[in-house]
Design a protein around this motif. Structure first.
Motif, PDB file in Angstrom:
ATOM      1  N   ALA A   1      51.720  33.949  51.624  1.00 58.86           N
ATOM      2  CA  ALA A   1      51.821  35.378  51.312  1.00 58.86           C
ATOM      3  C   ALA A   1      50.897  35.742  50.150  1.00 58.86           C
ATOM      4  CB  ALA A   1      53.267  35.736  50.961  1.00 58.86           C
ATOM      5  N   VAL A   2      50.879  34.905  49.124  1.00 58.48           N
ATOM      6  CA  VAL A   2      50.023  35.141  47.963  1.00 58.48           C
ATOM      7  C   VAL A   2      48.551  35.110  48.358  1.00 58.48           C
ATOM      8  CG1 VAL A   2      49.229  34.161  45.771  1.00 58.48           C
ATOM      9  CG2 VAL A   2      51.668  34.308  46.244  1.00 58.48           C
ATOM     10  N   SER A   3      48.164  34.100  49.148  1.00 64.91           N
ATOM     11  CA  SER A   3      46.756  33.967  49.543  1.00 64.91           C
ATOM     12  C   SER A   3      46.311  35.143  50.411  1.00 64.91           C
ATOM     13  CB  SER A   3      46.538  32.642  50.289  1.00 64.91           C
ATOM     14  OG  SER A   3      47.229  32.623  51.525  1.00 64.91           O
ATOM     15  N   GLN A   4      47.194  35.632  51.287  1.00 63.76           N
ATOM     16  CA  GLN A   4      46.862  36.782  52.133  1.00 63.76           C
ATOM     17  C   GLN A   4      46.623  38.027  51.283  1.00 63.76           C
ATOM     18  OE1 GLN A   4      50.123  37.109  54.912  1.00 63.76           O
ATOM     19  NE2 GLN A   4      49.106  35.873  56.459  1.00 63.76           N
ATOM     20  N   MET A   5      47.510  38.259  50.329  1.00 61.95           N
ATOM     21  CA  MET A   5      47.398  39.454  49.499  1.00 61.95           C
ATOM     22  C   MET A   5      46.184  39.401  48.577  1.00 61.95           C
ATOM     23  SD  MET A   5      49.359  41.859  50.171  1.00 61.95           S
ATOM     24  CE  MET A   5      50.585  42.016  51.463  1.00 61.95           C
ATOM     25  N   ILE A   6      45.898  38.224  48.020  1.00 59.10           N
ATOM     26  CA  ILE A   6      44.727  38.096  47.141  1.00 59.10           C
ATOM     27  C   ILE A   6      43.446  38.358  47.921  1.00 59.10           C
ATOM     28  CG2 ILE A   6      43.326  36.450  45.833  1.00 59.10           C
ATOM     29  CD1 ILE A   6      45.895  35.204  44.814  1.00 59.10           C
ATOM     30  N   LEU A   7      43.351  37.808  49.127  1.00 61.33           N
ATOM     31  CA  LEU A   7      42.134  37.988  49.920  1.00 61.33           C
ATOM     32  C   LEU A   7      41.965  39.436  50.367  1.00 61.33           C
ATOM     33  CD1 LEU A   7      40.531  35.489  52.275  1.00 61.33           C
ATOM     34  CD2 LEU A   7      40.627  37.863  52.994  1.00 61.33           C
ATOM     35  N   THR A   8      43.051  40.036  50.851  1.00 61.69           N
ATOM     36  CA  THR A   8      42.931  41.419  51.333  1.00 61.69           C
ATOM     37  C   THR A   8      42.660  42.381  50.174  1.00 61.69           C
ATOM     38  OG1 THR A   8      43.916  43.046  52.844  1.00 61.69           O
ATOM     39  CG2 THR A   8      45.378  42.087  51.216  1.00 61.69           C
ATOM     40  N   THR A   9      43.168  42.048  48.966  1.00 65.08           N
ATOM     41  CA  THR A   9      42.866  42.858  47.786  1.00 65.08           C
ATOM     42  C   THR A   9      41.395  42.712  47.389  1.00 65.08           C
ATOM     43  OG1 THR A   9      45.135  42.598  46.969  1.00 65.08           O
ATOM     44  CG2 THR A   9      43.462  43.279  45.368  1.00 65.08           C
ATOM     45  N   SER A  10      40.875  41.489  47.477  1.00 69.81           N
ATOM     46  CA  SER A  10      39.474  41.236  47.119  1.00 69.81           C
ATOM     47  C   SER A  10      38.527  41.975  48.052  1.00 69.81           C
ATOM     48  CB  SER A  10      39.179  39.729  47.170  1.00 69.81           C
ATOM     49  OG  SER A  10      40.025  39.020  46.283  1.00 69.81           O
ATOM     50  N   VAL A  11      38.804  41.890  49.356  1.00 65.44           N
ATOM     51  CA  VAL A  11      37.971  42.591  50.336  1.00 65.44           C
ATOM     52  C   VAL A  11      38.091  44.106  50.144  1.00 65.44           C
ATOM     53  CG1 VAL A  11      37.578  43.023  52.796  1.00 65.44           C
ATOM     54  CG2 VAL A  11      38.139  40.713  52.016  1.00 65.44           C
ATOM     55  N   GLY A  12      39.330  44.562  49.902  1.00 67.13           N
ATOM     56  CA  GLY A  12      39.548  45.989  49.684  1.00 67.13           C
ATOM     57  C   GLY A  12      38.860  46.507  48.440  1.00 67.13           C
ATOM     58  N   PHE A  13      38.763  45.656  47.406  1.00 67.22           N
ATOM     59  CA  PHE A  13      38.100  46.072  46.171  1.00 67.22           C
ATOM     60  C   PHE A  13      36.613  46.318  46.405  1.00 67.22           C
ATOM     61  CE2 PHE A  13      36.027  45.193  42.044  1.00 67.22           C
ATOM     62  CZ  PHE A  13      36.655  46.178  41.290  1.00 67.22           C
ATOM     63  N   ILE A  14      36.005  45.475  47.244  1.00 68.06           N
ATOM     64  CA  ILE A  14      34.586  45.662  47.569  1.00 68.06           C
ATOM     65  C   ILE A  14      34.388  46.956  48.356  1.00 68.06           C
ATOM     66  CG2 ILE A  14      32.625  44.703  48.864  1.00 68.06           C
ATOM     67  CD1 ILE A  14      33.843  41.909  48.308  1.00 68.06           C
TER      68      ILE A  14
ATOM     69  N   GLU B   1      41.932  53.211  51.305  1.00 63.49           N
ATOM     70  CA  GLU B   1      42.499  53.325  49.962  1.00 63.49           C
ATOM     71  C   GLU B   1      43.952  52.884  49.948  1.00 63.49           C
ATOM     72  OE1 GLU B   1      39.880  57.031  48.100  1.00 63.49           O
ATOM     73  OE2 GLU B   1      41.704  57.449  49.253  1.00 63.49           O
ATOM     74  N   LEU B   2      44.698  53.282  50.967  1.00 59.66           N
ATOM     75  CA  LEU B   2      46.105  52.878  51.057  1.00 59.66           C
ATOM     76  C   LEU B   2      46.214  51.366  51.156  1.00 59.66           C
ATOM     77  CD1 LEU B   2      49.042  53.872  51.247  1.00 59.66           C
ATOM     78  CD2 LEU B   2      48.769  53.939  53.726  1.00 59.66           C
ATOM     79  N   GLN B   3      45.337  50.777  51.955  1.00 59.63           N
ATOM     80  CA  GLN B   3      45.318  49.319  52.115  1.00 59.63           C
ATOM     81  C   GLN B   3      45.017  48.625  50.788  1.00 59.63           C
ATOM     82  OE1 GLN B   3      46.033  47.079  54.167  1.00 59.63           O
ATOM     83  NE2 GLN B   3      44.627  45.361  54.145  1.00 59.63           N
ATOM     84  N   PHE B   4      44.020  49.112  50.067  1.00 59.02           N
ATOM     85  CA  PHE B   4      43.611  48.453  48.819  1.00 59.02           C
ATOM     86  C   PHE B   4      44.667  48.579  47.729  1.00 59.02           C
ATOM     87  CE2 PHE B   4      41.755  49.197  44.558  1.00 59.02           C
ATOM     88  CZ  PHE B   4      41.462  47.866  44.256  1.00 59.02           C
ATOM     89  N   PHE B   5      45.103  49.815  47.435  1.00 60.08           N
ATOM     90  CA  PHE B   5      46.024  50.023  46.316  1.00 60.08           C
ATOM     91  C   PHE B   5      47.380  49.358  46.548  1.00 60.08           C
ATOM     92  CE2 PHE B   5      43.110  53.608  45.359  1.00 60.08           C
ATOM     93  CZ  PHE B   5      42.841  53.292  44.033  1.00 60.08           C
ATOM     94  N   THR B   6      47.876  49.387  47.792  1.00 55.78           N
ATOM     95  CA  THR B   6      49.162  48.733  48.062  1.00 55.78           C
ATOM     96  C   THR B   6      49.021  47.212  48.029  1.00 55.78           C
ATOM     97  OG1 THR B   6      48.781  48.903  50.473  1.00 55.78           O
ATOM     98  CG2 THR B   6      50.060  50.662  49.432  1.00 55.78           C
ATOM     99  N   SER B   7      47.885  46.705  48.483  1.00 60.05           N
ATOM    100  CA  SER B   7      47.646  45.257  48.418  1.00 60.05           C
ATOM    101  C   SER B   7      47.528  44.788  46.973  1.00 60.05           C
ATOM    102  CB  SER B   7      46.356  44.887  49.179  1.00 60.05           C
ATOM    103  OG  SER B   7      46.463  45.201  50.540  1.00 60.05           O
ATOM    104  N   PHE B   8      46.840  45.604  46.150  1.00 60.42           N
ATOM    105  CA  PHE B   8      46.694  45.273  44.729  1.00 60.42           C
ATOM    106  C   PHE B   8      48.063  45.249  44.037  1.00 60.42           C
ATOM    107  CE2 PHE B   8      45.900  46.638  40.276  1.00 60.42           C
ATOM    108  CZ  PHE B   8      45.139  45.547  39.870  1.00 60.42           C
ATOM    109  N   SER B   9      48.909  46.242  44.358  1.00 56.62           N
ATOM    110  CA  SER B   9      50.263  46.285  43.788  1.00 56.62           C
ATOM    111  C   SER B   9      51.073  45.076  44.229  1.00 56.62           C
ATOM    112  CB  SER B   9      50.977  47.570  44.231  1.00 56.62           C
ATOM    113  OG  SER B   9      50.290  48.715  43.806  1.00 56.62           O
ATOM    114  N   ALA B  10      50.983  44.737  45.527  1.00 53.85           N
ATOM    115  CA  ALA B  10      51.726  43.582  46.048  1.00 53.85           C
ATOM    116  C   ALA B  10      51.262  42.284  45.393  1.00 53.85           C
ATOM    117  CB  ALA B  10      51.550  43.496  47.559  1.00 53.85           C
ATOM    118  N   THR B  11      49.943  42.181  45.130  1.00 53.90           N
ATOM    119  CA  THR B  11      49.399  40.984  44.468  1.00 53.90           C
ATOM    120  C   THR B  11      49.955  40.848  43.049  1.00 53.90           C
ATOM    121  OG1 THR B  11      47.363  41.160  45.756  1.00 53.90           O
ATOM    122  CG2 THR B  11      47.287  39.778  43.787  1.00 53.90           C
TER     123      THR B  11
END
Length: 316
Positions: A42-55, A191-201
């Protein structure tokens, strides 16, 4: 213009189905065959999706848009945190259930989402549903009970996790649809994907600090990366599709997806499924279709009644 919109619906719908299966397959393989801790996955999924979303979103937003106080208000970040919390909970619960029981059983439990939506709406908002909708819930409940009683891989922890996952997922979907429809913030799916993923991370940091998680072997890193990318694309295509279609249409598409995933997971993992379990699965899926049709009919009836009342008032 309308034709072009439905072309995009078809594209995002296909991609959502495809990445849903690849994520399900990779999750089950990593958890059951490679014995990776569900919390770490779960942690690895959220970190990766946050990283991609940040770009994709984070850098342009920081450079161009955070000064827009109307869009990026305290309420905006509070909503992102709440959805992020729900994403965090649903991801962890989903992975725990997937590790404990067969993938087909997990998808069957998730197919019963309308049941939890009706209960949650009644408890949280006091909404009462019509007779047709209530009747459609009977085969869903019966099918879920039949599947649970005859599931060879049944595990109380797995069932409870899948059950709880459904509750949080229903609330998250309703809230996300509301945010995507907000004309003030005009939030996009990315934006929804990135900000919610960042919060979850951020919410998962205590997992690293307070619990001991066994790190997987380095050779599994490419597999974890592939799983993270698939998870990210599944989420973003789901948000894009949600933004293009109505909640009822999305619910029907989700039901078809669940039915397909159940069949594909049985084929892919070779799960032994009893005849009664298949009967229960068919009951659940059939009940969901009945629920969607009953909901559509009820909404149409309400609109017709409203128009009739409005016309009568005009005549008077």
């Amino acid at each position: 213009m309308k034709t072009k919109r439905w072309v995009w619906v078809g594209v995002f719908g296909f991609l959502w189905y495809f990445f849903s299966f690849t994520t399900l397959f990779l999750n089950k393989y990593i958890l059951s065959t490679k014995n990776v801790d569900p919390r770490f996955l779960a942690v690895s999924q959220m970190i990766l999706t946050t990283s991609v979303g940040f770009i994709q979103v984070g850098i342009p937003t920081v450079v161009m848009g955070l000064h827009d106080k109307q869009r990026f208000s305290r309420k905006f970040f509070r909503n992102m945190f709440l959805v992020g919390l729900m994403r965090f909970v649903t991801v962890v619960l989903g992975l725990v259930s997937l590790k404990a029981v067969a993938a087909s059983f997990v998808e069957t439990v998730k197919s019963s989402a309308p049941l939890f939506t009706v209960i949650a709406s009644w408890l949280m908002r006091g909404e009462r549903t019509g007779v047709l909708i209530n009747v459609s819930l009977v085969p869903i409940m019966a099918g879920l009970a039949l599947c649970s009683a005859n599931e060879l891989s049944f595990d109380l922890l797995g069932f409870t996790a899948a059950f709880s996952n459904n509750v949080f997922d229903c609330i998250q979907n309703v809230f996300s649809k509301t945010l995507l429809s907000d004309e003030i913030t005009m939030i996009t799916a990315n934006e929804l994907q990135f900000f919610t993923s960042f919060s979850a991370t951020l919410l998962q940091i205590p997992l690293w600090v307070l619990t001991e998680m066994e790190l997987p072997e380095p050779k599994l890193i490419p597999l974890l990366l592939a799983d993270g990318v698939s998870f990210h694309l599944q989420s973003i295509t789901a948000y894009c599709l949600m933004n293009l279609i109505s909640p009822v249409t999305h619910s029907v598409a989700n039901t078809v997806k669940r039915a397909l995933l159940i069949w594909l997971s049985v084929m892919a993992f070779g799960n032994t499924v009893t005849g009664l379990s298949w009967a229960g699965t068919i009951l659940v899926i059939g009940g969901v279709f009945m629920y969607n049709e009953a909901k559509k009919y009820t909404q149409l009836k309400l609109k017709t009644s409203y128009r009739y009342t409005a016309n009568k008032m005009i005549e008077l």
